[in-house]
Design an enzyme around this catalytic site. Structure first.
Site, short mmCIF file in Angstrom:
data_model
loop_
_atom_site.label_atom_id
_atom_site.label_comp_id
_atom_site.label_asym_id
_atom_site.label_seq_id
_atom_site.Cartn_x
_atom_site.Cartn_y
_atom_site.Cartn_z
N ASP A 93 -85.98 -25.30 -4.25
CA ASP A 93 -86.59 -24.78 -5.45
C ASP A 93 -87.76 -25.70 -5.78
OD1 ASP A 93 -85.29 -23.64 -8.70
OD2 ASP A 93 -87.21 -23.37 -7.68
N ASP A 267 -78.18 -17.84 -5.01
CA ASP A 267 -77.68 -19.22 -4.99
C ASP A 267 -77.02 -19.48 -6.34
OD1 ASP A 267 -80.39 -19.83 -6.55
OD2 ASP A 267 -79.02 -21.55 -6.80
N CYS A 305 -56.61 -15.24 1.53
CA CYS A 305 -57.73 -16.06 1.99
C CYS A 305 -57.36 -16.81 3.27
CB CYS A 305 -58.11 -17.07 0.90
SG CYS A 305 -59.51 -18.11 1.36
N CYS A 307 -59.02 -19.46 4.48
CA CYS A 307 -59.78 -20.70 4.55
C CYS A 307 -58.88 -21.90 4.84
CB CYS A 307 -60.56 -20.93 3.25
SG CYS A 307 -59.65 -21.77 1.95
N CYS A 310 -56.41 -22.64 2.04
CA CYS A 310 -55.31 -21.67 1.88
C CYS A 310 -54.37 -21.64 3.07
CB CYS A 310 -55.89 -20.29 1.62
SG CYS A 310 -56.75 -20.22 0.03
N HIS A 336 -62.52 -23.97 -0.83
CA HIS A 336 -62.02 -22.61 -1.04
C HIS A 336 -63.03 -21.75 -1.80
CE1 HIS A 336 -59.62 -19.15 -2.15
NE2 HIS A 336 -60.06 -19.36 -3.39
C1 LIG Z 1 -87.49 -18.83 -16.02
C2 LIG Z 1 -87.29 -19.05 -14.58
C3 LIG Z 1 -87.08 -19.21 -13.47
C4 LIG Z 1 -86.77 -19.46 -12.07
N1 LIG Z 1 -87.69 -20.44 -11.53
C5 LIG Z 1 -87.29 -21.36 -10.63
N2 LIG Z 1 -88.23 -22.08 -9.95
N3 LIG Z 1 -85.99 -21.59 -10.40
C6 LIG Z 1 -85.01 -20.94 -11.10
C7 LIG Z 1 -83.67 -21.35 -10.99
C8 LIG Z 1 -82.70 -20.71 -11.75
N4 LIG Z 1 -81.36 -20.92 -11.91
C9 LIG Z 1 -80.96 -20.00 -12.83
N5 LIG Z 1 -79.68 -19.90 -13.30
C10 LIG Z 1 -78.69 -20.87 -12.97
N6 LIG Z 1 -81.95 -19.21 -13.24
C11 LIG Z 1 -83.06 -19.64 -12.60
C12 LIG Z 1 -84.37 -19.21 -12.71
C13 LIG Z 1 -85.34 -19.87 -11.96
ZN LIG Z 2 -58.97 -20.13 0.46
#
Ligand SMILES: CC#C[C@H]1NC(N)=Nc2cc3[nH]c(NC)nc3cc21
Ligand SMILES: [Zn+2]
Length: 371
Positions: A93, A267, A305, A307, A310, A336
């Site tokens: 990021d 993510d 599961c 894994c 588990c 897990h």
């Molecule tokens: C406003 C804005 C925006 C987005 N810009 C960048 N660079 N990274 C992000 C990471 C995030 N993580 C979550 N939630 C956990 N929402 C996100 C949104 C962004």
């Molecule tokens: Zn598991």
């Protein structure tokens, strides 16, 4: 583009797609969940374990690694892959979100953002060019543009100005990037909950021909229904032949709802973060292992599961470890939870192949206990 997306199949009844994303460190199936390794480590997990559970691309953070240990050390170590002994995909990021969510922000100027370090309060400056330069030193396979991240409930006028700046910053980042090297660079679509601003942001970024597109500004505290509403009109604005990445998501329901709306990459820190206080995700909903009800429960966390956790340990044992602050307990719950989400995405990909994603969603939601 060194990061290429191959659309393999569109699910018959939804916006879901099956695809492959090709990177300099391997080709991986989508839709996919990316474990988060903010400080160059997916907390408590060894790279071999991540590989064993099927993780393809993991996420790291420019902001954190810039502050500590510094991008020069990572660069001298041979880049992030070498440094952390991970030879599959790494996405970083840009720092945009971290600047706005972690540090008490000083001020946003056209050239970039002046702010204070969340570690020691020292004055810092991050710009689109600097964010690209750091990511190139980290050597990630997929880099993010430096975006301005307004709160979800900001006014229309503020968000409009912010989207226009994010587009100018995206162009500057792209120009800086092309001088450095050709790894994949994603643009980040902003616009909060305003359809016309999302359209404007997507139009600007698509015209700059990025390797892929992130949907920013979501999973920042807004209601889930709001997130789904924004996705409904945003993913169709993005090119079919490029990956779409919904940042910061998420929970099992949000992952499935995002895939249905055409998202390919996700993510979230959730699996490893909740694991550290003993909360686990199972096919029958959450199991908070510290609860007394599990003290004499000799079954695995999840009977369905397969894994490592588990197959080898009982709830009673894991509860004992977590209650006793035994670090091994955190490893078992983290393993897990990550496996659970990676396995969920495998099941989702299979449902797309069979064109029965909506049936899969219904049965998964029913068993998990979503209303
Ligand atoms: C406003 C804005 C925006 C987005 N810009 C960048 N660079 N990274 C992000 C990471 C995030 N993580 C979550 N939630 C956990 N929402 C996100 C949104 C962004
Ligand atoms: Zn598991």
């Amino acid at each position: 583009h060194p990061v290429k997306y191959h659309l393999e199949k569109k699910e018959k009844h939804t916006g879901a797609r099956l695809g492959k994303i090709e990177t300099p460190h391997g080709t991986f199936e989508t839709p996919m969940f990316m474990p988060v390794g903010t400080l160059a480590s997916v907390k408590t997990m060894a790279p071999e374990e991540l590989e064993e559970m099927g993780a393809g691309i993991i996420l790291s953070n420019t902001y954190h690694l810039w502050l500590r240990p510094g991008e020069d050390i990572v660069d001298e170590a041979g880049g992030l892959h070498e440094f952390m002994n991970w030879d599959r995909g790494i996405l970083t990021d840009s720092g945009g979100f971290q600047v706005f969510s972690l540090s008490d922000m000083r001020d946003i100027k056209e050239e970039g953002v002046h702010f204070r370090s969340h570690l020691d309060g020292s004055k810092l400056f991050l710009s689109p060019e600097k964010a690209i330069q750091i990511q190139n030193k980290l050597g990630s396979d997929i880099m993010m543009s430096f975006d301005e991240c307004p709160p979800f409930d900001e006014s229309y006028d503020y968000v409009k100005k912010s989207v226009e700046r994010t587009s100018r910053w995206a162009e500057r980042g792209l120009n800086a990037h092309e001088k450095l090297n050709k790894q994949g660079l994603f643009g980040i679509v902003q616009g909060a909950g305003f359809e016309d601003l999302r359209k404007q942001s997507a139009k600007d970024l698509v015209s700059m021909d990025f390797s892929g597109y992130s949907i920013g500004g979501l999973s920042v505290g807004e209601p889930k229904k709001e997130m789904y509403r924004v996705l409904d009109f945003t993913t169709p604005l993005l090119p079919e032949n490029k990956p779409r990445y919904l940042m910061g998501v998420g929970t099992p329901d949000a992952l499935i709802e995002g895939v249905i709306r055409g998202v390919d990459m996700f993510d979230c820190v959730l699996p490893t973060r909740i694991a550290r206080n003993g909360t686990t995700m199972t096919s029958k909903g959450r199991v908070v292992i510290k609860n007394a009800e599990y003290a004499r429960d000799y079954r695995p966390l999840d009977e369905k599961c397969n894994c490592y956790t588990c197959r080898n340990y009982s709830r009673a044992y894991i509860r004992h470890l977590i209650k006793s602050d035994e670090t091994f307990g955190l490893r078992l719950t983290s393993y897990h939870n990550l496996f659970f989400l990676l396995d969920l995405m495998k099941k989702v990909r299979q449902a797309i192949r069979e064109d029965n994603l909506l049936e899969f969603k219904e049965s998964f939601f029913e068993e998990y206990g979503y209303n």
